[in-house]
Design a protein around this motif. Sequence first.
Motif, PDB file in Angstrom:
ATOM      1  N   GLY A   1      29.275  33.359  54.470  1.00 32.84           N
ATOM      2  CA  GLY A   1      29.467  34.022  53.195  1.00 32.84           C
ATOM      3  C   GLY A   1      30.564  33.386  52.359  1.00 32.84           C
ATOM      4  O   GLY A   1      31.137  32.358  52.717  1.00 32.84           O
ATOM      5  N   LEU A   2      30.867  34.043  51.232  1.00 30.60           N
ATOM      6  CA  LEU A   2      31.956  33.625  50.350  1.00 30.60           C
ATOM      7  C   LEU A   2      32.836  34.849  50.078  1.00 30.60           C
ATOM      8  O   LEU A   2      32.970  35.305  48.943  1.00 30.60           O
ATOM      9  CB  LEU A   2      31.404  33.067  49.030  1.00 30.60           C
ATOM     10  N   PRO A   3      33.452  35.380  51.118  1.00 30.59           N
ATOM     11  CA  PRO A   3      34.227  36.620  50.955  1.00 30.59           C
ATOM     12  C   PRO A   3      35.441  36.439  50.048  1.00 30.59           C
ATOM     13  O   PRO A   3      36.071  35.381  50.038  1.00 30.59           O
ATOM     14  CB  PRO A   3      34.653  36.966  52.379  1.00 30.59           C
ATOM     15  N   LYS A   4      35.751  37.493  49.323  1.00 26.19           N
ATOM     16  CA  LYS A   4      36.907  37.478  48.429  1.00 26.19           C
ATOM     17  C   LYS A   4      38.179  37.702  49.234  1.00 26.19           C
ATOM     18  O   LYS A   4      38.291  38.677  49.975  1.00 26.19           O
ATOM     19  CB  LYS A   4      36.757  38.568  47.365  1.00 26.19           C
ATOM     20  N   ILE A   5      39.140  36.799  49.100  1.00 27.37           N
ATOM     21  CA  ILE A   5      40.400  36.910  49.833  1.00 27.37           C
ATOM     22  C   ILE A   5      41.555  37.190  48.876  1.00 27.37           C
ATOM     23  O   ILE A   5      42.423  38.001  49.158  1.00 27.37           O
ATOM     24  CB  ILE A   5      40.655  35.628  50.641  1.00 27.37           C
ATOM     25  N   THR A   6      41.549  36.512  47.727  1.00 28.30           N
ATOM     26  CA  THR A   6      42.507  36.804  46.657  1.00 28.30           C
ATOM     27  C   THR A   6      41.719  36.902  45.351  1.00 28.30           C
ATOM     28  O   THR A   6      40.507  36.683  45.319  1.00 28.30           O
ATOM     29  CB  THR A   6      43.572  35.690  46.516  1.00 28.30           C
ATOM     30  N   GLU A   7      42.421  37.191  44.287  1.00 23.34           N
ATOM     31  CA  GLU A   7      41.769  37.276  42.978  1.00 23.34           C
ATOM     32  C   GLU A   7      41.202  35.924  42.543  1.00 23.34           C
ATOM     33  O   GLU A   7      40.306  35.865  41.705  1.00 23.34           O
ATOM     34  CB  GLU A   7      42.757  37.785  41.925  1.00 23.34           C
ATOM     35  N   ASN A   8      41.719  34.844  43.107  1.00 25.40           N
ATOM     36  CA  ASN A   8      41.285  33.499  42.707  1.00 25.40           C
ATOM     37  C   ASN A   8      40.182  32.918  43.582  1.00 25.40           C
ATOM     38  O   ASN A   8      39.670  31.830  43.289  1.00 25.40           O
ATOM     39  CB  ASN A   8      42.482  32.539  42.722  1.00 25.40           C
ATOM     40  N   THR A   9      39.811  33.595  44.652  1.00 23.65           N
ATOM     41  CA  THR A   9      38.781  33.069  45.547  1.00 23.65           C
ATOM     42  C   THR A   9      37.437  32.975  44.827  1.00 23.65           C
ATOM     43  O   THR A   9      37.017  33.919  44.159  1.00 23.65           O
ATOM     44  CB  THR A   9      38.602  33.979  46.775  1.00 23.65           C
TER      45      THR A   9
END
Length: 252
Positions: free
Chosen positions: A160-168
């Motif tokens: 996947g492409l999980p969100k880690i920070t606002e910039n991910t």
Amino acid sequence: MSERVPMNSTKKLFRIVEELRERNGARVSELATSLDLPKSTIHRHLKTLEKLEYAMKAGDIYHVGSQFLYVGTAVHNRESAYAHIEPRIKELASETEERVQFMIEEHGYMIYVHRETGAHAVQTNTQLGKQMPIHATSGGKAILAEMTDEEVSDIIERRGLPKITENTITDEGEFFDELQEIRENGVSYNDQEYIDGLRSVSVPVVKPSGRPLGAIGISGPLNRFKDDIYRQELPDKLLGVVNEVELNMKYS
């Protein structure tokens, strides 16, 4: 059924090892509670590990044994090219005074193989061998850029492409656009995509066969990684080092 039972037993064994490592040592009762397994099962596996010298006991606390350290060093020797990379990592860390690392892809994750910290390097939760989200790191993106779109899609499907920070970057189309830009420029950037306030820049290391070996990257805080330092000076240093490493691989 006969295949499933050994598989489940092996999974339990490695869950115990990973928990021991995470806790930096634990009692049987602590492991049983944490892993939701019977004490008898925990005890049996620990005794097996201890007998094989992959675990050691201090009082009533078990620890990961040093045999794992011996086995782990094999990763450093898996590719002969790693020998060309380690000294350059040390030189870059000394020269830039930042954190410099060599990373590879394995099982759809980014893994740190070598890491050196300069005099002003920031400390983060990254450790050698730790599985990192490949899409949120400059090293990971640099490696993916050297793969085919089909290979990248397969990794995205699995991890996947999980969100880690606002910039991910979490949109697949946007992610592929970035990979294309990396392919064109030969440099990958991570602008606070994994840790707020941290930037990194990486360059892929490619084997003579054309397949990616890994990536070399430099990481540092936002206040030092800005403007020409981040976009020109550090990339130029990395490109020079990688060019030398690739020539050594080709002609050694």
